[in-house]
Design an enzyme around this catalytic site. Structure first.
Site, short mmCIF file in Angstrom:
data_model
loop_
_atom_site.label_atom_id
_atom_site.label_comp_id
_atom_site.label_asym_id
_atom_site.label_seq_id
_atom_site.Cartn_x
_atom_site.Cartn_y
_atom_site.Cartn_z
N HIS A 49 -0.91 -2.53 -4.52
CA HIS A 49 -0.33 -3.44 -5.52
C HIS A 49 -0.32 -2.83 -6.93
O HIS A 49 -0.60 -3.52 -7.92
CB HIS A 49 -1.07 -4.76 -5.52
CG HIS A 49 -0.91 -5.56 -4.27
ND1 HIS A 49 0.21 -5.48 -3.48
CD2 HIS A 49 -1.74 -6.48 -3.67
CE1 HIS A 49 0.08 -6.30 -2.45
NE2 HIS A 49 -1.09 -6.91 -2.53
N ARG B 210 0.80 -1.21 0.00
CA ARG B 210 0.00 0.00 0.00
C ARG B 210 0.84 1.27 0.00
O ARG B 210 1.93 1.31 0.59
CB ARG B 210 -0.93 0.02 1.22
CG ARG B 210 -1.99 -1.08 1.18
CD ARG B 210 -2.77 -1.17 2.47
NE ARG B 210 -3.86 -2.14 2.36
CZ ARG B 210 -3.72 -3.46 2.56
NH1 ARG B 210 -2.53 -3.95 2.93
NH2 ARG B 210 -4.74 -4.26 2.42
N HIS C 262 2.56 -12.89 -5.37
CA HIS C 262 1.41 -12.98 -4.47
C HIS C 262 0.79 -14.37 -4.49
O HIS C 262 -0.45 -14.52 -4.57
CB HIS C 262 0.38 -11.92 -4.85
CG HIS C 262 -0.45 -11.43 -3.70
ND1 HIS C 262 -1.45 -12.19 -3.12
CD2 HIS C 262 -0.44 -10.26 -3.02
CE1 HIS C 262 -2.02 -11.49 -2.14
NE2 HIS C 262 -1.43 -10.31 -2.06
N GLU D 56 5.12 -12.52 1.10
CA GLU D 56 5.55 -11.64 0.02
C GLU D 56 6.85 -10.93 0.41
O GLU D 56 6.86 -10.04 1.26
CB GLU D 56 4.47 -10.61 -0.27
CG GLU D 56 3.11 -11.22 -0.59
CD GLU D 56 1.97 -10.24 -0.31
OE1 GLU D 56 1.92 -9.19 -0.98
OE2 GLU D 56 1.15 -10.53 0.59
N ASP E 221 -1.67 -9.28 8.56
CA ASP E 221 -1.51 -8.64 7.25
C ASP E 221 -0.51 -7.51 7.43
O ASP E 221 -0.83 -6.34 7.26
CB ASP E 221 -2.85 -8.12 6.74
CG ASP E 221 -2.80 -7.70 5.27
OD1 ASP E 221 -1.75 -7.92 4.63
OD2 ASP E 221 -3.79 -7.14 4.78
#
Length: 384
Positions: free
Chosen positions: A138, A113, A212, A350, A284
């Site tokens: 992304h 982000r 991803h 990631e 996350d």
């Protein structure tokens, strides 16, 4: 610096339109190599062909799409030698175009982000495509995951793989500079999947490329990954606000749910009332890897499924790792195995620079300038 044996295809077919049709681990034994096999996967609404490439080497089998550089499937054996697909995905191109939450895709120009889709570089303000509330995620609404890549297969010594090329023109999704990108997928003789990223630009810009893939080592569609055991070589992480934008702090993981320095089941702390877990509806977040930026890939994470014995080791030269526990899978998507994906049915690891780095001067820089070449590498090693 030239990135390929021929000119990268400029303005590769735009997609995003509706389609018409502490860590350890043990590598498995090497097995036969097969040349990459190409087949038609589907067509986009404008008629652009999308191809699938099948690769096999060292006991690992994978299928890759030219659309988004997507890993549609990746099959590895369990402790008894039984193969299954451990990557979440779809059967059809239509599903990837219509509703994919980045399943298996290459991510760019900027993974993760950027706050309100804005940043300033060399005194010039830029406004990016906003596609995650008020933020850019992304690469924006038409990121690299929604582009058709130019693909070339190769066999090199005991390795097989694919070169993927894409040119992102100046101003695309609001980013400055024409960015020429080459990504190399390699299956080694040991069955490792190596990803090498390269990019050049003709104007100062920001770049943060990643992959991803959603992993479930018990098998795609088999249920929750909460019993998977994960370790991450990181003593700190980057806390976020309610919009999942980093606050700028590098917080210690000790005595928090974010401490994965020793392997533990993912589900152990995922339902705690810690504010950061509540913000992410699970995990996350970006982990600040203890090793920092390195010249060569170093092992940073180990994932293990106790039921099958399968393991995944991650090595990278990047400074960060985004661990996402599949929190926003909601039972509305049906995968390649014909089963719906619910919350926690897959996870992402990631490798990256940090989220919102263009607005965080204390974070490692993601600026790329003319004359420089962006290079990062991540290696996925499978075992049982």
């Amino acid at each position: 610096m030239e990135l390929n044996r021929r000119t990268v295809i400029a303005g590769a077919a735009a997609a995003g339109v509706a389609a018409t049709t502490a860590l350890g681990g043990t590598a498995h034994a090497s097995s036969g190599r097969g040349k990459p096999v190409k087949s038609l996967f589907g067509r986009l609404a404008d008629g652009t062909k999308v191809h699938s490439w099948s690769l096999e080497n060292g006991g690992t089998r994978m299928k890759v799409l030219s659309y988004g550089g997507i890993v549609q499937s990746l099959e590895i054996p369990d402790r008894r030698g039984r193969y299954t697909n451990v990557s979440l995905g779809f059967d059809t191109l239509e599903e990837y175009v219509a509703s994919s939450p980045y399943f298996g895709a290459l991510i760019g120009r900027y993974g993760n982000r950027i706050d309100k889709g804005r940043f300033t570089l060399d005194g010039t303000a830029y406004q990016l495509s906003v596609n995650d509330g008020e933020n850019s995620l992304h690469g924006g609404s038409q990121g690299f995951d929604k582009r058709v890549w130019d693909v070339e297969p190769f066999t090199r010594g005991s390795d097989v793989g694919l070169y993927l090329y894409h040119t992102s023109v100046d101003g695309e999704m609001g980013y400055p500079g024409t960015l020429r990108t080459k990504v190399t997928y390699t299956l080694t003789r040991n069955g490792d999947w190596r990803v090498d990223y390269e990019a050049t630009t003709d104007k100062a810009t920001v770049v943060n490329l990643t992959s991803h893939v959603y992993w479930n080592l018990a098998g795609e569609g088999s249920g929750s990954i909460y019993d998977h055991e994960l370790s991450i070589a990181a003593s700190r992480y980057t806390p976020v606000d309610s919009g999942l934008i980093p606050t700028g702090e590098l917080a210690r993981v000790a005595a928090t749910p974010f401490d994965f320095r020793r392997a533990k089941p993912i589900g152990r702390d995922i339902r705690t009332a810690h504010q950061q877990v509540l913000y992410g509806q699970g995990f996350d977040h970006n982990w600040v890897l203890d090793k920092g930026i390195t010249s060569r890939p170093e092992q940073v994470a180990l994932l293990r499924d106790p039921s099958s014995g399968r393991t995944l080791r991650i090595a990278t030269n990047e400074p960060g790792l985004q661990f996402y526990s599949g929190n926003f899978l909601d039972g509305t998507l049906v995968g390649t195995g014909g089963r719906v994906y619910r919350q926690g049915d897959g996870l992402c690891l990631e490798t990256q620079h940090f989220p919102d780095s263009p607005n965080q001067p204390s974070f490692p820089s993601t600026v790329l300038r003319p004359g420089q070449t962006y290079r990062t590498t991540t290696v996925h090693s499978f075992g049982a």
